[in-house]
Design a protein around this motif. Structure first.
Motif, mmCIF file in Angstrom:
data_model
loop_
_atom_site.group_PDB
_atom_site.id
_atom_site.type_symbol
_atom_site.label_atom_id
_atom_site.label_comp_id
_atom_site.label_asym_id
_atom_site.label_seq_id
_atom_site.Cartn_x
_atom_site.Cartn_y
_atom_site.Cartn_z
ATOM 1 N N ALA A 147 0.756 -1.222 -0.031
ATOM 2 C CA ALA A 147 0.198 -0.059 0.007
ATOM 3 C C ALA A 147 0.920 1.105 -0.074
ATOM 4 O O ALA A 147 0.480 2.309 -0.826
ATOM 5 C CB ALA A 147 -0.720 0.047 1.160
ATOM 6 N N LEU A 152 -0.153 0.623 -4.358
ATOM 7 C CA LEU A 152 -0.900 -0.042 -4.877
ATOM 8 C C LEU A 152 -2.196 0.139 -3.927
ATOM 9 O O LEU A 152 -2.472 0.457 -2.784
ATOM 10 C CB LEU A 152 -0.731 -1.748 -4.882
ATOM 11 N N SER A 153 -3.572 0.085 -4.740
ATOM 12 C CA SER A 153 -4.931 0.119 -4.218
ATOM 13 C C SER A 153 -5.183 -0.781 -3.314
ATOM 14 O O SER A 153 -4.412 -2.074 -3.301
ATOM 15 C CB SER A 153 -5.896 0.202 -5.105
ATOM 16 N N GLY A 154 -6.364 -0.738 -2.502
ATOM 17 C CA GLY A 154 -6.595 -1.771 -1.396
ATOM 18 C C GLY A 154 -6.972 -3.266 -2.190
ATOM 19 O O GLY A 154 -6.707 -4.326 -1.878
ATOM 20 N N GLU A 156 -5.883 -3.919 -5.113
ATOM 21 C CA GLU A 156 -4.575 -4.933 -5.996
ATOM 22 C C GLU A 156 -3.947 -5.561 -4.761
ATOM 23 O O GLU A 156 -3.438 -6.649 -4.724
ATOM 24 C CB GLU A 156 -3.833 -3.703 -6.145
ATOM 25 N N GLU A 165 -10.544 -6.718 0.522
ATOM 26 C CA GLU A 165 -9.909 -5.586 0.737
ATOM 27 C C GLU A 165 -10.120 -5.132 2.301
ATOM 28 O O GLU A 165 -9.046 -4.408 2.995
ATOM 29 C CB GLU A 165 -10.653 -4.554 0.070
ATOM 30 N N GLU A 169 -7.407 -3.536 4.994
ATOM 31 C CA GLU A 169 -7.571 -2.632 5.626
ATOM 32 C C GLU A 169 -7.289 -2.597 7.132
ATOM 33 O O GLU A 169 -6.676 -2.013 7.782
ATOM 34 C CB GLU A 169 -8.965 -1.977 5.803
#
Length: 187
Positions: A147, A152-154, A156, A165, A169
């Motif tokens: 991250a 990268l996005s959550g 990804e 996801e 988190e």
């Protein structure tokens, strides 16, 4: 017909690689090696080990090129999952104290205008951060690396870590909370 490896997508390059096109795979390796190395280094804490992991991830990608399914994941997600799993496994095989061998960020950021006291304080802060990172569980370190280091996005990061996801988190939240508490305790 000549193939334009430089302009081709990762998915086209891996498809060509599956057919034995070594220059296509070389183009993929050149694109992804620096990020693979950075990801593996953040998880393991070792530049030498990260180099081996990045090379092993690329070797596995070459060997498994025909099995890559672009309908299931992007090539980068597939490749970073291989590297992240290898790095997590490597980090689990040795004690957390070995993570402290991470490069000294303070030395790489040394400002010649700093006083010796300021330079020492910067090195101490970096050592405290590296020690706190070393104490994190491997999956939390991996989530942070994906991250924050890789940007990268959550979604990804979740795909690479083979989780949801929401789980990513949670990993990030626990990692940040742990780091904040550990660093606050040190002042």
């Amino acid at each position: 017909m000549a193939r334009d490896h430089a302009a081709a997508t990762d998915e086209a390059l891996i498809a060509w690689s599956a057919g034995g096109d070594r220059p296509a795979f070389n183009a993929l390796a050149a694109r992804h090696l620096p990020r693979l190395h950075a990801l593996a280094q953040r998880i393991t804490g070792s530049a030498a080990e990260a180099e081996e992991i990045a090379q092993e991830a690329l070797l596995r990608a070459w060997q498994q090129a025909a099995r890559f399914d672009p309908g299931r994941a992007r090539f980068g997600t597939w490749l970073y999952r291989i590297a992240a799993n290898l790095a997590i496994d490597a980090a689990r095989r040795r004690p957390a104290a070995a993570m402290l061998a991470v490069h000294d960020l303070a030395d790489s950021l040394a400002d010649p205008g700093l006083t010796p006291e300021d330079s020492l304080a910067l090195r101490q802060q970096d050592a405290a951060l590296q020690a706190a990172l070393a104490a994190l569980p491997e999956r939390q370190r991996a989530a942070l690396a994906l991250a924050h280091d890789q940007g990268l996005s959550g979604a990804e990061a979740a795909a690479i870590l083979d989780t949801s996801e929401r789980a990513v988190e949670g990993l990030l939240h626990r990692a940040r909370r742990f780091l904040a508490a550990r660093l606050a305790a040190l002042g």
